[in-house]
Scaffold this active site. Structure first.
Site, PDB file in Angstrom:
ATOM      1  N   GLU A 321      50.410  55.250  49.526  1.00  0.00           N
ATOM      2  CA  GLU A 321      49.318  54.312  49.666  1.00  0.00           C
ATOM      3  C   GLU A 321      49.392  54.329  51.698  1.00  0.00           C
ATOM      4  O   GLU A 321      51.068  54.250  52.190  1.00  0.00           O
ATOM      5  CB  GLU A 321      49.620  52.612  49.316  1.00  0.00           C
ATOM      6  CG  GLU A 321      50.020  52.498  47.913  1.00  0.00           C
ATOM      7  CD  GLU A 321      50.271  51.390  47.494  1.00  0.00           C
ATOM      8  OE1 GLU A 321      49.712  50.876  46.217  1.00  0.00           O
ATOM      9  OE2 GLU A 321      50.884  50.976  48.115  1.00  0.00           O
ATOM     10  N   CYS A 322      48.110  54.009  52.094  1.00  0.00           N
ATOM     11  CA  CYS A 322      48.516  54.037  53.690  1.00  0.00           C
ATOM     12  C   CYS A 322      49.675  54.551  54.474  1.00  0.00           C
ATOM     13  O   CYS A 322      49.336  55.987  54.585  1.00  0.00           O
ATOM     14  CB  CYS A 322      48.990  52.528  54.039  1.00  0.00           C
ATOM     15  SG  CYS A 322      47.923  51.880  55.665  1.00  0.00           S
ATOM     16  N   GLY A 323      50.477  54.532  54.691  1.00  0.00           N
ATOM     17  CA  GLY A 323      51.636  55.281  55.199  1.00  0.00           C
ATOM     18  C   GLY A 323      51.425  56.915  54.477  1.00  0.00           C
ATOM     19  O   GLY A 323      52.081  57.411  55.403  1.00  0.00           O
TER      20      GLY A 323
END
Length: 434
Positions: A321-323
């Site tokens: 997720e994301c990072g």
């Protein structure tokens, strides 16, 4: 007629972001704890950093309340559980009181929790009354009182108090010589703030507290809902390796609880410390965080890189997720223009930018129904890999974040709130997901 439980509760909200809600909520929580009160704090809406700070201030985990992402029933369950354990419930609102669909005001009205208006009085005096009455009457909402931030003097406080008319000035906080530092995704992480507990104690000491106004607040009666049904343990016997360090820490505590309720055993490791994935892991969870601030360290973390590549080659489900996704791209260009090699599971380049690239509530369509969550990021991924699906923005219904699937890798800027659909989460972490 449903059984009820009474507790002192309030929702701290403001006219907009930047009024000092988190600082005031943290100061109030710490002051009440110092008085011997058992305090539970919630954060309205999706957020990762504010809850970490509020946990330090209150000494108890901070969970999310959101009528859409969390759901009304789950919010009611969480509030009831907190009421059983605490003397006081504080809820920090999100953005402005009426911003968003649903808003902090909607949450206040749904559960009968009165609003404590936090105002930045640093550049106003009598106009504070007009502002607060407008906040109360526009909805309307039940207004418990006001906490005025950045008060310059006792005379200034008196002018603000007089302007409020029938609304009590609950407390004041002076202009702070030391404040909580911020960066592009919000406040700086608690572990990065030197002497954070001393700063919280200092803020609590500076909070000029109207004990009479506090004692006169009526208790809030909350419904005691029936117990939730037990979760089917689709991940029984599975070990999920979860990245957790200064580069990967943006995850909801409820996500971990959901994985455990599904039967999974959780094991944490640190890519920043160049730790390899546990050899016995059955799946991998790479949450969001700040990989851009640690890109040089991640680029040199050979054991971590080799282990995540091996896990992908072996077909272990990897949810990034994301990072977490950023750390799996070919390269990451930081805010200073320096380019760093990453793990290379997702072909493409991530580049930091000054402008916000994604924000807001979204849902991921799955065969088990929508999995709700949100997005918030300042970077962009350039890739030729086509997305397999895109999230849906709430409430507009337009397309949101791209979701990429490469073998056993599921990657997106989207942050999922796992309790919103445990069945879909179980599918993501199961071998069949590959």
């Amino acid at each position: 007629m449903s059984e009820k439980i009474a507790v002192r509760a309030m929702l701290l909200a403001a006219v907009s972001s930047g009024q000092g809600k988190t600082t005031v909520t943290a100061a109030l929580a710490r002051k009440l704890v110092q008085q011997g009160q058992r305090v539970r704090v919630f954060k309205c809406g999706p957020d990762f950093i504010d809850p970490m700070l509020l946990e330090r201030a209150s000494g108890a985990p901070v969970k999310s309340l959101d009528l859409w992402m969390v759901g009304e029933d789950a919010c009611r369950q969480q509030l009831a559980q907190a009421a059983r354990e605490a003397d006081v419930i504080l809820i920090e609102g999100v953005m402005g009181l009426y911003d968003g669909t649903p808003s902090s005001a909607d949450l206040s009205r749904t559960f009968g929790v009165p609003v404590m208006a936090v105002i930045d009085a640093g550049a106003m005096a009598q106009t504070a009354g007009a502002l607060v009455h407008g906040l109360r009457d526009y909805g309307p909402v039940q207004m418990a009182g006001v906490i005025a931030n950045r008060i310059a003097s006792p005379g200034h406080a008196k002018m603000v108090a007089t302007s409020l008319r029938d609304i009590p000035l609950f407390a004041t906080l002076p202009k702070q010589a030391r404040s909580l530092p911020e960066r592009h995704l919000g406040l700086v992480l608690p572990g990065e703030v030197a002497d954070l507990d001393a700063l919280l104690d200092e803020l609590a000491a500076q909070l000029d507290f109207n004990q009479q106004a506090w004692d006169s607040q009526p208790l809030v009666e909350l419904d005691l809902p029936p117990a939730l049904e037990s979760q089917r343990q689709h991940l029984q016997g599975k070990t999920i390796a979860i990245a957790r360090d200064a580069a990967f820490m943006f995850l909801y505590p409820a996500n971990l609880e959901t994985l455990q309720a599904l039967g999974a055993r959780l094991e944490f490791f640190s890519p920043l410390a160049d730790e390899a994935l546990p050899s016995h892991a059955d799946a991998v969870y790479l949450p969001g965080g700040y990989p851009e601030l640690h890109a040089s360290t991640l680029a040199a973390a050979c054991k971590w890189t080799a282990s995540i590549r091996a896990a992908h080659a072996a077909g272990l489900p990897i949810v990034a997720e994301c990072g977490g996704m950023m750390a799996l791209a070919d390269t990451l260009c930081d805010s200073e223009g320096r380019e760093w090699p990453m793990a290379g599971l997702l072909p493409g380049r991530v580049e930091m930018q000054k402008r916000l690239a994604g924000l807001g509530a979204q849902a991921l369509p799955t065969e088990h129904g929508p999995l709700r969550g949100h997005t918030f990021h300042y970077s962009r991924l350039t890739t030729e890999t086509p997305p397999v699906v895109q999230t849906v923005k709430n409430p507009s219904g337009v397309e949101g974040e791209a979701v990429y699937k490469l073998g056993s890798l599921h990657a997106s800027y989207f942050h999922a709130y796992f309790p919103s659909n445990p069945e879909a989460v179980a599918a993501l972490f199961a071998r069949s997901a590959s």
